[in-house]
Write a protein that holds these residues in place. Sequence first.
Motif, PDB file in Angstrom:
ATOM      1  N   GLY A 471      30.454  82.000 -61.785  1.00  0.00           N
ATOM      2  CA  GLY A 471      31.672  82.029 -60.982  1.00  0.00           C
ATOM      3  C   GLY A 471      32.915  82.105 -61.839  1.00  0.00           C
ATOM      4  N   ILE A 479      27.815  83.224 -55.764  1.00  0.00           N
ATOM      5  CA  ILE A 479      28.306  82.731 -54.474  1.00  0.00           C
ATOM      6  C   ILE A 479      27.257  81.946 -53.677  1.00  0.00           C
ATOM      7  CG2 ILE A 479      29.091  83.507 -52.196  1.00  0.00           C
ATOM      8  CD1 ILE A 479      30.878  85.537 -53.644  1.00  0.00           C
ATOM      9  N   LEU A 482      26.887  78.493 -55.139  1.00  0.00           N
ATOM     10  CA  LEU A 482      28.115  77.718 -54.977  1.00  0.00           C
ATOM     11  C   LEU A 482      28.271  77.246 -53.532  1.00  0.00           C
ATOM     12  CD1 LEU A 482      30.542  79.888 -57.158  1.00  0.00           C
ATOM     13  CD2 LEU A 482      29.571  77.660 -57.755  1.00  0.00           C
ATOM     14  N   LEU A 511      35.892  77.554 -57.129  1.00  0.00           N
ATOM     15  CA  LEU A 511      35.335  78.834 -57.567  1.00  0.00           C
ATOM     16  C   LEU A 511      35.149  79.800 -56.399  1.00  0.00           C
ATOM     17  CD1 LEU A 511      32.735  77.604 -60.200  1.00  0.00           C
ATOM     18  CD2 LEU A 511      34.768  78.993 -60.652  1.00  0.00           C
ATOM     19  N   LEU A 512      34.736  79.304 -55.257  1.00  0.00           N
ATOM     20  CA  LEU A 512      34.577  80.185 -54.097  1.00  0.00           C
ATOM     21  C   LEU A 512      35.928  80.743 -53.652  1.00  0.00           C
ATOM     22  CD1 LEU A 512      31.867  78.157 -52.172  1.00  0.00           C
ATOM     23  CD2 LEU A 512      31.592  80.454 -53.139  1.00  0.00           C
ATOM     24  N   LEU A 515      36.663  83.539 -55.992  1.00  0.00           N
ATOM     25  CA  LEU A 515      35.814  84.689 -55.691  1.00  0.00           C
ATOM     26  C   LEU A 515      36.111  85.294 -54.319  1.00  0.00           C
ATOM     27  CD1 LEU A 515      32.485  83.230 -57.118  1.00  0.00           C
ATOM     28  CD2 LEU A 515      33.781  85.151 -58.073  1.00  0.00           C
TER      29      LEU A 515
END
Length: 631
Positions: A471, A479, A482, A511-512, A515
Amino acid sequence: MMISERWSGQVRQTDCAPDLDDAYDVIVVGLGTAGAMAAIRAARLGMRVLGVERMHAMGGAGTLGGVTGYYFGTRGGIYEEMDRQTAELEAASFLKAGGVNAAAKSIVLERAAAQAGVDFHYESVVLGVIMEGRRVVGLRWTGPLGIRRSGCRVLIDASGEAEVCALAGCETRQGRDIDGQVQPFSNVVQRLSGHKVVHHYTDSGYVDAADPEALSRAIVESSLLETHLKPVYEEEPLLLKVVPQLGLREGRLIVGEETVTFHDFIEERYSGQPLFYAYSNLDNHSKDIAFESEAQQDWTVVAGLWGLNFTVPIPMGSHIPRGTEGLLVAGRSLSLDHDLAGCIRMKRDMQKSGEAAADMAYLSIRKGCSLKELPYEELRPLLEETGCLERDKGVEFKDSSMPAEHGYLTRKWLTDPAEIRQELAGTKPGIAIWSARRLGGQLAAELREWMAEAAEEEEEHLMKHSAMALGLIGDPAAIPALRRIVEERDMFVPYTSRKYNQVRGYAAIYLLGKLRDKQIVPELLRILRDPDALPDLPPEERNWEFISDSQELYFQYASYSVMALLRIGDGHPELRDSIAAAIRDWLGQPELALRISFKGSRVIKYAMQDRTRMIVEKHLSGWSRSVSEAP
């Protein structure tokens, strides 16, 4: 010739007569941590020096501020001579105190300044800066002797708040990008325990130190906190005093000829011509890390490297305000970004900053050249002469959770995939995660393979830490793993740093958001709407300073969820209306309580609703502008 003054809060420049009461080679404004060293060093180099100090003694944070210990910083320079003399004076004449005796050091500094020939004045303040075009040529100031106009060839602003620079019209910045917030301040209480003077502090609030009314309120109100002022003192430690100077960690920063940034540092773009090396960790005392820069969150939240100490080379240009001649800065107002202001502020290093500024002023005057044109090959021997600049020093990293024979264990970034895999599989994964980031796409295939294998073999740490590393390098293959971390409300706290490690669950949320994963939106909204759905954090004392109770844990999850939702909205315009409505609805709940404590205390609570609302509305207004500006 002009004089630049502040009237009713506004800087105003007017023509003035060229007559001066006296003239100096160097004027130092502020005789605190940096300024005392600047004045003493400049005078020892043969300069005629004026020192102007608003308080009643020299030394700043280390004397009147009661911060008597050293938190990292590099060794060498004239401050070590002062500290040795302080220890000798304490042994002969004072009660033993923790750290470097504050009262003794103020005497040692005053003696050294007098012996060097510094003309210093206490209880004195700056009224205006005298300029010729963009060159600073003098100071209008007042003290016990009345108003004076003093000329100079170089002025060193060691005020701690870039006060002279602001008066001179230099560009400054303050706080983090998202809201201008600086780090919390602390205040120190001095106590007597068993015939020894001890100092205790907690972080006590936020203040804009450039606002005199706000600063005055902070001094009084923080002194009355229950952490400092008890109703009755029946047992030791007994109260001696609350010190008169706040521990301000951050304020105005100049925009210099060179700016030292954390982004440049982590991309390994370093100065090759340092004045000295600063040394610490990224010691941010704020708890709302979700509102900090992505570079800082990558380092402290995902990799958990809060406790990794590092050296930073500090260049000449960081001490020179951009576009101004005859003016230097010393101390914590150097040209830095907000992230590194948490590292480049330690007392040892700020004393070196003052000494280095004096060397620059001396060489500029001796050679008759601009500060920007100083020949480094002639400056370097002056710096090395006292140890201000250590010979053969370079950038290095030390793990402050792992003591070694001389300090802490030196760490290097990993390049061997087998070593990275081994550390990702453990409870101290930070070095491996950052090493993977440095390698980027070179390691992506291995990270995906390890993540898949670990999922099959139920190696939880390897699977999740591989996903976090993926990530961090922007690989969407991370993903699904996560999302699982978030859905599980994973409460694991790594052991990478000696303290202030971050919970893996909200690191995955961050992190999501990076992303731009839109499928996680419903889960993030559930986190916001149901604070009771979070499991308890295991009661480990190692992390209480950062998360002291369930309310603080909820704030962390909620703040990361809000910022992730906003980032997802950045990447998916079709979701913006629903995200904006959901966040505003959440913030509008009358029962919503967002509170954090300050480091060092579980008692002092700070409400975060207004700050969160302001940050959200600022971000949402950017969405509105982007719609109105669309073709």
